[in-house]
Scaffold this motif. Structure first.
Motif, short mmCIF file in Angstrom:
data_model
loop_
_atom_site.label_atom_id
_atom_site.label_comp_id
_atom_site.label_asym_id
_atom_site.label_seq_id
_atom_site.Cartn_x
_atom_site.Cartn_y
_atom_site.Cartn_z
N ILE A 217 -8.18 -4.71 2.45
CA ILE A 217 -7.68 -4.16 1.17
C ILE A 217 -8.73 -3.20 0.60
O ILE A 217 -8.38 -2.11 0.12
CB ILE A 217 -7.33 -5.29 0.17
N LYS B 272 -7.84 4.16 6.22
CA LYS B 272 -6.46 4.29 5.74
C LYS B 272 -5.45 3.63 6.67
O LYS B 272 -4.47 3.05 6.22
CB LYS B 272 -6.21 5.79 5.60
N LEU C 109 -8.54 0.02 2.70
CA LEU C 109 -7.36 0.85 2.37
C LEU C 109 -7.60 1.66 1.10
O LEU C 109 -7.36 2.87 1.06
CB LEU C 109 -6.15 -0.06 2.14
N LYS D 8 9.47 15.57 5.89
CA LYS D 8 8.83 16.40 4.85
C LYS D 8 8.55 17.77 5.46
O LYS D 8 8.56 17.92 6.69
CB LYS D 8 7.55 15.74 4.31
N ASP E 259 1.02 9.62 -5.06
CA ASP E 259 1.48 10.95 -4.60
C ASP E 259 2.66 11.49 -5.42
O ASP E 259 3.06 12.63 -5.22
CB ASP E 259 1.99 10.87 -3.14
N GLU F 8 -8.07 5.81 0.68
CA GLU F 8 -7.23 6.60 -0.23
C GLU F 8 -8.11 7.40 -1.21
O GLU F 8 -7.85 8.56 -1.49
CB GLU F 8 -6.29 5.65 -0.98
N SER G 140 0.84 -1.21 0.00
CA SER G 140 0.00 0.00 0.00
C SER G 140 0.88 1.26 0.00
O SER G 140 0.52 2.27 -0.61
CB SER G 140 -1.00 -0.01 1.16
N LEU G 141 2.06 1.18 0.63
CA LEU G 141 2.96 2.35 0.59
C LEU G 141 3.53 2.56 -0.81
O LEU G 141 3.68 3.70 -1.27
CB LEU G 141 4.11 2.19 1.60
C1 FPP Z 1 0.16 6.35 3.73
O1 FPP Z 1 -0.50 7.46 4.21
C2 FPP Z 1 -0.78 5.46 2.97
C3 FPP Z 1 -1.62 4.55 3.51
C4 FPP Z 1 -1.65 4.32 4.97
C5 FPP Z 1 -2.54 3.70 2.69
C6 FPP Z 1 -2.42 3.87 1.20
C7 FPP Z 1 -3.38 2.98 0.49
C8 FPP Z 1 -3.45 2.89 -0.84
C9 FPP Z 1 -2.57 3.66 -1.78
C10 FPP Z 1 -4.45 2.00 -1.45
C11 FPP Z 1 -3.75 0.78 -1.81
C12 FPP Z 1 -4.35 0.07 -2.92
C13 FPP Z 1 -4.94 -1.14 -2.82
C14 FPP Z 1 -5.28 -1.91 -4.03
C15 FPP Z 1 -5.24 -1.68 -1.49
P1 FPP Z 1 0.11 8.92 4.15
O2 FPP Z 1 0.19 9.35 2.72
O3 FPP Z 1 -0.70 9.77 5.06
O4 FPP Z 1 1.52 8.71 4.82
P2 FPP Z 1 2.97 8.97 4.27
O5 FPP Z 1 3.31 10.35 4.70
O6 FPP Z 1 3.80 7.92 4.97
O7 FPP Z 1 2.94 8.80 2.78
#
Ligand code: FPP
Ligand code: MG
Length: 321
Positions: A139, A170, A142, A225, A88, A146, A80-81
Motif C-alpha cells: 500500500i 505502481k 502504490l 483512451k 485523474d 502515484e 487503488s483504481l
Molecule cells: C493505474 O495506473 C493506477 C495504479 C496502478 C495505482 C494507483 C495508486 C494509487 C492511486 C494510490 C492508492 C492510494 C493508496 C492509499 C494506496 P494508470 O493510471 O497508469 O492506469 P489506467 O490507465 O488504468 O488509469
C-alpha cells in the motif's frame, strides 16, 4: 467466467473470489451498498488473484487462507483504481462511469478507503505476519508510485532508474505480493517463495512496460483512451525515454512538454515516439522481463499451475488491451 485458459486450474476458486466480492454490498447501509454494487458489477480480469491462487497450488494447504488473500489482493487493486480515477478525474473505467464521476470525489475517496480497509481485514485473517507486513508495504509503494508520477509530470529530465522505480511501485509491487503471498500461505519452502516473488516482480514490470507501449502502439479502441495520452498528460514512459536518446527527438519532446496545449507539437512528438525502431526496442525491453519471469518458473516443479503461470507471461507479451 474467465475466457482465457490460464485460469483453468483455479477457475472454481476464482468464482468463489468473485462471489465474495459481490456479497460485500449485502447488509450495508443503502448508500454504501449502492457504491459497492456499482464497483463490483463489472468484474475485472482477475489477473492478480489468479496469480495468488496459482502460486499457492504448488503445495497442499488450507485453501480458505489463500482465497482470503486472493480477495484481499483484488480489493487492494480495485481500491487503488478508484483512488486513481479520482485523482485523474477520469470519467470511465472498464467502459462504465467511474464512482467519482457519478458520486463525486468525496464519495469515491471514502468508498476507496472502505475497500482498502476491507482488503486489510481479509489479509489479517490469514494470521501470517510476514504476509500482512508485505501487504502494508505494498500500500505504501502504490501511494509512493502515484506521488512519484505526480511529482515528475511534465518533467523531461527523467532517468531510466526513476521510471523503473515508479513502475515497480505502481504496478509490479502488487504483482510481487500477489505471487509471494500465495506461496508463503501455502507453506512453500523459501526457495519456491523467492522464485514466485521474482516471477511476480518480473511479470508486473513487463505488464506495465507493455501498457506504456500500447499507449503509443495500440488503437484508441483497444486502450480505451486517445493514443499518446500519457505524454499529453505529461507522463514520461519507456518509449519516450528510448526515443529521447536521439537528440532531435529529445528537443521536440522537451518543447511539447513545455507547451502541452500546443497540439501540433504534441502530435509531432507522439509521431516520433511511434517510430518502428523505438517501439521494437521498447518491446524487447518488455521481453527481457518476460524471459526472466520464465526463468523464475523453471525453478519450480512442473504442474498445470506452472503451465498457467507460463501462459500468463505469453499473454502479457502479446496483450493488446
Ligand atoms: C493505474 O495506473 C493506477 C495504479 C496502478 C495505482 C494507483 C495508486 C494509487 C492511486 C494510490 C492508492 C492510494 C493508496 C492509499 C494506496 P494508470 O493510471 O497508469 O492506469 P489506467 O490507465 O488504468 O488509469
Ligand atoms: Mg489512471
Amino acid at each position: 467466467m474467465q475466457p482465457v485458459s490460464f485460469y483453468e486450474p483455479v477457475r472454481e476458486r476464482l468464482e468463489k473470489v468473485n462471489s465474495s466480492l459481490a456479497e460485500m454490498a449485502e447488509q450495508k447501509h443503502p448508500f454504501l451498498a449502492k457504491l459497492l454494487d456499482h464497483t463490483f458489477s463489472t468484474p475485472g480480469k482477475n489477473i492478480r488473484p489468479a496469480i495468488t491462487l496459482l502460486a499457492s497450488n504448488f503445495h497442499r494447504h488450507d485453501e480458505r487462507l489463500t482465497e482470503k488473500m486472493a480477495i484481499g489482493v483484488e480489493l487492494l487493486h480495485i481500491a487503488s483504481l478508484i483512488h486513481d480515477d479520482t485523482v485523474d478525474g477520469a470519467a470511465l473505467r472498464r467502459g462504465k462511469l467511474t464512482i467519482s464521476s457519478l458520486w463525486g470525489p468525496k464519495g469515491a475517496v471514502l468508498v476507496g478507503d472502505y475497500i482498502f480497509a476491507a482488503s486489510a481485514t481479509l489479509v489479517c485473517d490469514t494470521g501470517n505476519i510476514r504476509v500482512i507486513r508485505r501487504f502494508a508495504e505494498t500500500i505504501m509503494e502504490l501511494a509512493s508510485g502515484e506521488l512519484q508520477e505526480m511529482a515528475e509530470t511534465y518533467n523531461p529530465e527523467q532517468s531510466m532508474e526513476g521510471y523503473l522505480e515508479r513502475i515497480y511501485n505502481k504496478t509490479a509491487s502488487l504483482f510481487t505480493t500477489a505471487a509471494e503471498s500465495g506461496a508463503i500461505l501455502s507453506g512453500a519452502p523459501e526457495a519456491c517463495s523467492q522464485a514466485l516473488r521474482s516471477y511476480g516482480h518480473n511479470l508486473g514490470m513487463a505488464f506495465q512496460v507493455v501498457d506504456d507501449i500500447l499507449d503509443f502502439d495500440g488503437t484508441e479502441e483497444e486502450i480505451g483512451k486517445p493514443i499518446g495520452s500519457d505524454l499529453t498528460n505529461g507522463v514520461v514512459t519507456l518509449p519516450t525515454l528510448i526515443a529521447m536518446k536521439h537528440k532531435a527527438c529529445s528537443e521536440v519532446v522537451k518543447r511539447a512538454l513545455e507547451s502541452p496545449n500546443n497540439s501540433d507539437l504534441m502530435c509531432e512528438a507522439i509521431n516520433l515516439i511511434q517510430d518502428d525502431r523505438v517501439l521494437e526496442e521498447s518491446y524487447n525491453f518488455a521481453s527481457r522481463y518476460c524471459e526472466k519471469a520464465l526463468d523464475n518458473l523453471a525453478e519450480l516443479p512442473e504442474s498445470h499451475s506452472r503451465d498457467s503461470l507460463e501462459e500468463l507471461v505469453s499473454h502479457v507479451k502479446v496483450r493488446r488491451s
